[in-house]
Design an enzyme around this catalytic site. Structure first.
Site, PDB file in Angstrom:
ATOM      1  N   ARG A 156       0.835  -1.197   0.000  1.00 47.44           N
ATOM      2  CA  ARG A 156       0.000   0.000   0.000  1.00 47.44           C
ATOM      3  C   ARG A 156       0.876   1.256   0.000  1.00 47.44           C
ATOM      4  O   ARG A 156       1.358   1.686   1.046  1.00 47.44           O
ATOM      5  CB  ARG A 156      -0.943   0.019   1.208  1.00 47.44           C
ATOM      6  CG  ARG A 156      -1.749   1.323   1.285  1.00 47.44           C
ATOM      7  CD  ARG A 156      -3.061   1.215   2.017  1.00 47.44           C
ATOM      8  NE  ARG A 156      -2.968   1.224   3.440  1.00 47.44           N
ATOM      9  CZ  ARG A 156      -3.969   1.569   4.269  1.00 47.44           C
ATOM     10  NH1 ARG A 156      -5.135   1.954   3.772  1.00 47.44           N
ATOM     11  NH2 ARG A 156      -3.826   1.512   5.564  1.00 47.44           N
ATOM     12  N   ASP A 438      -4.818   4.474  14.205  1.00 42.93           N
ATOM     13  CA  ASP A 438      -3.929   4.920  13.123  1.00 42.93           C
ATOM     14  C   ASP A 438      -4.493   6.208  12.518  1.00 42.93           C
ATOM     15  O   ASP A 438      -5.345   6.867  13.118  1.00 42.93           O
ATOM     16  CB  ASP A 438      -3.765   3.821  12.070  1.00 42.93           C
ATOM     17  CG  ASP A 438      -5.091   3.455  11.384  1.00 42.93           C
ATOM     18  OD1 ASP A 438      -6.112   4.146  11.623  1.00 42.93           O
ATOM     19  OD2 ASP A 438      -5.114   2.487  10.599  1.00 42.93           O
TER      20      ASP A 438
END
Length: 540
Positions: A156, A438
C-alpha cells in the site's frame, strides 16, 4: 533530480535502493505522470468548490450510466494467490522488522504492507520499509518462508495527497505514491511476478474514476517499461470517500485489467462526510463511540453496494480491519468479551458477502479464519450476487441520529493528540484502550471535534455547548490523564491538535497537514532511535 543523503544508519539500504538504473526509472515515472497527479488533485478542489457553492449532493453520474447499464463487462480474473483472501494482517508498517517477520510466519492469507495509514512517512521509515520488502521478496531474511509460500504481500503506497520531501524531480517534490510504487516495482515487481505472488497493491483514498484511470495508466506504463506482461499488476481500491461510493462501478471499469476488487472500511469513509459536507448542519455526524457503526443505514448501504458491485463484475470485495487487541490470557473474561465483539462485527461482514477482511492482532487470524470456514464455502463468496440489494443516494447519505457525549469528545481528543504524538515520535500508529489507532481513527476523531465546534453542538450529558474554550479545557484534562505517556512531545502534540480543530476551514487530511508542518519536519532531524524494537502498549 535531487535526492537527500541517507538517513543515519541506513547508508547501505539507501545504496541498494537508489542505483543509477532505479533513479533513472523513478525520474522517468515521476516526470511522465507528475502533471496528471496535480490534475487529479485540482479536480478534487474543483469538485469540492462546486458542491459548496451549489449546495448539491453527489449522485450516480448520468455521463457514465452506460458503464453501469452494460451487464456484460467483467474484471479480468485474479491469479490463484488472490482467490482466497479471507484474513489479511492490516496496518503493518514494514519498517517494523520484527512485526513484519512475525506476520510472514503467520497463517494469514495476506499482509497489508502499509506505507499509508499505519505508517509515519519519515525518510528513515520509507527507506527501511521499502528495503525490508526488498529483503523479503529476495529471500534475505533467515528462517522466513520464500515469497511464494509466505502470506501474499499487498503493498500500500502513500495516497495522492502525500509528497516525498527527500526527492526533487524537475524542481518539484516527488508525489509520495509514485516514490513508493516506483521503488517497489523496480526492485520487486519482476521477482514477485516470477513467483506468482504479485505485484499486488492497495490504492488508498481514491475519490473518482479519473484517479482510477490515472493509476491504470501508471500500471500500463510500468509494465511496459519493466518488461512485465499486461495486466500482471493487480490492485484493490479502498473506497474511503463518500464521493467514490457513487463511482464504484466506474472505478472497477477503469481498472478492469488490473483490479483485485474494492475494500470498505469505516473511519476514513465516515470522516469523508465531514471533509466534503462538514459545514452543513444536515451532515452533523454524532458521537462515533456511541452512534456510528457498520449497522447504521449509511454504512450498511455502502457495504452492501460495494459487495453487490464487485460480485456482479467478478471482483473480490473485502471488509475493514478489526482494531481490537486480544488480552493475553485466553481464559480471562476480557479475552472472551473482545473475541465475541470482533466475531459479531465480522459476522456482519461475512453475511453481507465479503470475501475477506483484515485484523491487526495476529492472535485473531485463526479465530477469524474459522469463521469463514464455518459460514462460507470455497475460496470466496463471488457467487453471492446480492440481488436483494437496492441502494439509493438517500441511503448512502443518511446521517445516523444521535448526539455528542462527554466521553466521546474526550476520546476523540485523546486519539487526535496521541496520533500526532506518535507521528512526532516516528510511528504511524499506537495502542489505546485495548485497540490500535492509526491515521483513519485520527481522521474521524479530529473531524468530529472540528465539526462539533463549528456547529456549536450541545452535549447530551449536561447541555454544555462544544466550543473552543470547552475543547481547550478538555484537552488539558486529557493531558493530565495521559501523564503516564507524558513525553516532552505530548504538549507539542496537544498544541498542534488544537490548531487543527480550531481552523476556520477544515484541513482536508491530517496526514497532509502534519507532513507539511515544520514541527514534524524538524522532528525527523533528531537522531533516529532503533525502530526495530517491539512497540510498547500502554494500558490506558
Amino acid at each position: 533530480m535531487e535526492l537527500s543523503p541517507p538517513p543515519s544508519g541506513l547508508e547501505a539500504e539507501h545504496e541498494t535502493l537508489f542505483t543509477t538504473d532505479s533513479l533513472l526509472f523513478l525520474r522517468e515515472l515521476i516526470s511522465t505522470f507528475d502533471e496528471e497527479v496535480d490534475e487529479v488533485l485540482r479536480l478534487r478542489v474543483s469538485r469540492k468548490a462546486h458542491l459548496d457553492l451549489s449546495g448539491d449532493l453527489p449522485s450516480f453520474q448520468e455521463s457514465t450510466r452506460h458503464i453501469r447499464r452494460d451487464a456484460a463487462w467483467r474484471v479480468r480474473p485474479v491469479p490463484p494467490r488472490l482467490q482466497r483472501r479471507h484474513v489479511d494482517i492490516g496496518d503493518l508498517a514494514p519498517c517494523d522488522t520484527q512485526r513484519f517477520i512475525k506476520a510472514l510466519l503467520s497463517p494469514a492469507q495476506g499482509i497489508q504492507v502499509d506505507f499509508d495509514d499505519g505508517n509515519c512517512p519519515t525518510y528513515h521509515n520509507q527507506i527501511k520499509g521499502i528495503h525490508n520488502v526488498f529483503k523479503v521478496v529476495h529471500n534475505q531474511f533467515p528462517n522466513v518462508p520464500p515469497i511464494s509460500q509466505a502470506p501474499v504481500l499487498m503493498l500500500r503506497p502513500r495516497a495522492w495527497n502525500m509528497v516525498e520531501h527527500n526527492m526533487m524531480v524537475e524542481g518539484k517534490e516527488a508525489p509520495g505514491p509514485l516514490f513508493d510504487f516506483g521503488l517497489l516495482m523496480f526492485h520487486c515487481g519482476k521477482t514477485l511476478f516470477e513467483n506468482q505472488s504479485g505485484p499486488f497493491f492497495y490504492l488508498s483514498k481514491v475519490e473518482s474514476l479519473m484517479e482510477a484511470r490515472l493509476w491504470n495508466k501508471i500500471f500500463v506504463w510500468t509494465q511496459q517499461k519493466l518488461g512485465l506482461p499486461p495486466g500482471c499488476i493487480k490492485a484493490t481500491v479502498l473506497i474511503e470517500n463518500v464521493l467514490a461510493a457513487f463511482e464504484m462501478e466506474e472505478i472497477l471499469y477503469e481498472l478492469r485489467d488490473h483490479s483485485a476488487g474494492l475494500n470498505c472500511g469505516i473511519w476514513d469513509y465516515s470522516a469523508s462526510f465531514v471533509n466534503k459536507f462538514g459545514h452543513r448542519q444536515a451532515f452533523l455526524l454524532p458521537d462515533r463511540s456511541k452512534y456510528v457503526n457498520m449497522e447504521k443505514r449509511f454504512l450498511r448501504s455502502y457495504m452492501d453496494l460495494l459487495v453487490q458491485t464487485c460480485h456482479r463484475r467478478g471482483a473480490l470485495a473485502t471488509g475493514g480491519m478489526a482494531a481490537l487487541l486480544l488480552p493475553q490470557d485466553p481464559l480471562s473474561e476480557s479475552h472472551r468479551r473482545v473475541l465475541d465483539t470482533v466475531t459479531r462485527l465480522k459476522m456482519l461482514e461475512i453475511k453481507a458477502g465479503v470475501d475477506g477482511f483484515m485484523v491487526y492482532d495476529l492472535s485473531l487470524i485463526e479465530p477469524m479464519q474459522k469463521l469463514f470456514k464455518l459460514h462460507t464455502e470455497g475460496d470466496n463468496q463471488l457467487i453471492q450476487l446480492r440481488n436483494d440489494v437496492t441502494v439509493s443516494p438517500d441511503d448512502l447519505l443518511s446521517m445516523p441520529s444521535g448526539g455528542v457525549t462527554l466521553y466521546g469528545l474526550k476520546y476523540n481528543i485523546a486519539v487526535g493528540v496521541l496520533f500526532i504524538n506518535a507521528w512526532l515520535s516516528g510511528s504511524g500508529h499506537f495502542f489505546y484502550r485495548g485497540q490500535v489507532e492509526d491515521s483513519a481513527t485520527a481522521e474521524i476523531s479530529r473531524s468530529q471535534v472540528w465539526q462539533w465546534i463549528r456547529h456549536q453542538t450541545q452535549m447530551e450529558d449536561d447541555s454544555r455547548v462544544v466550543s473552543r474554550r470547552l475543547v481547550t479545557d478538555l484537552t488539558n484534562e486529557v493531558m493530565m490523564e495521559l501523564s503516564a505517556l507524558c513525553h516532552s512531545r505530548l504538549h507539542t502534540a496537544a498544541d498542534m491538535f488544537l490548531e487543527v480543530v480550531l481552523k476556520r476551514d477544515f484541513p482536508e487530511f491530517i496526514t497532509t497537514y502534519l507532513n507539511l508542518d515544520h514541527t514534524f519536519l524538524r522532528s525527523q532531524n533528531r537522531q533516529v532511535e532503533d525502530q526495530d524494537t517491539d512497540m510498547p502498549r500502554p494500558k490506558l
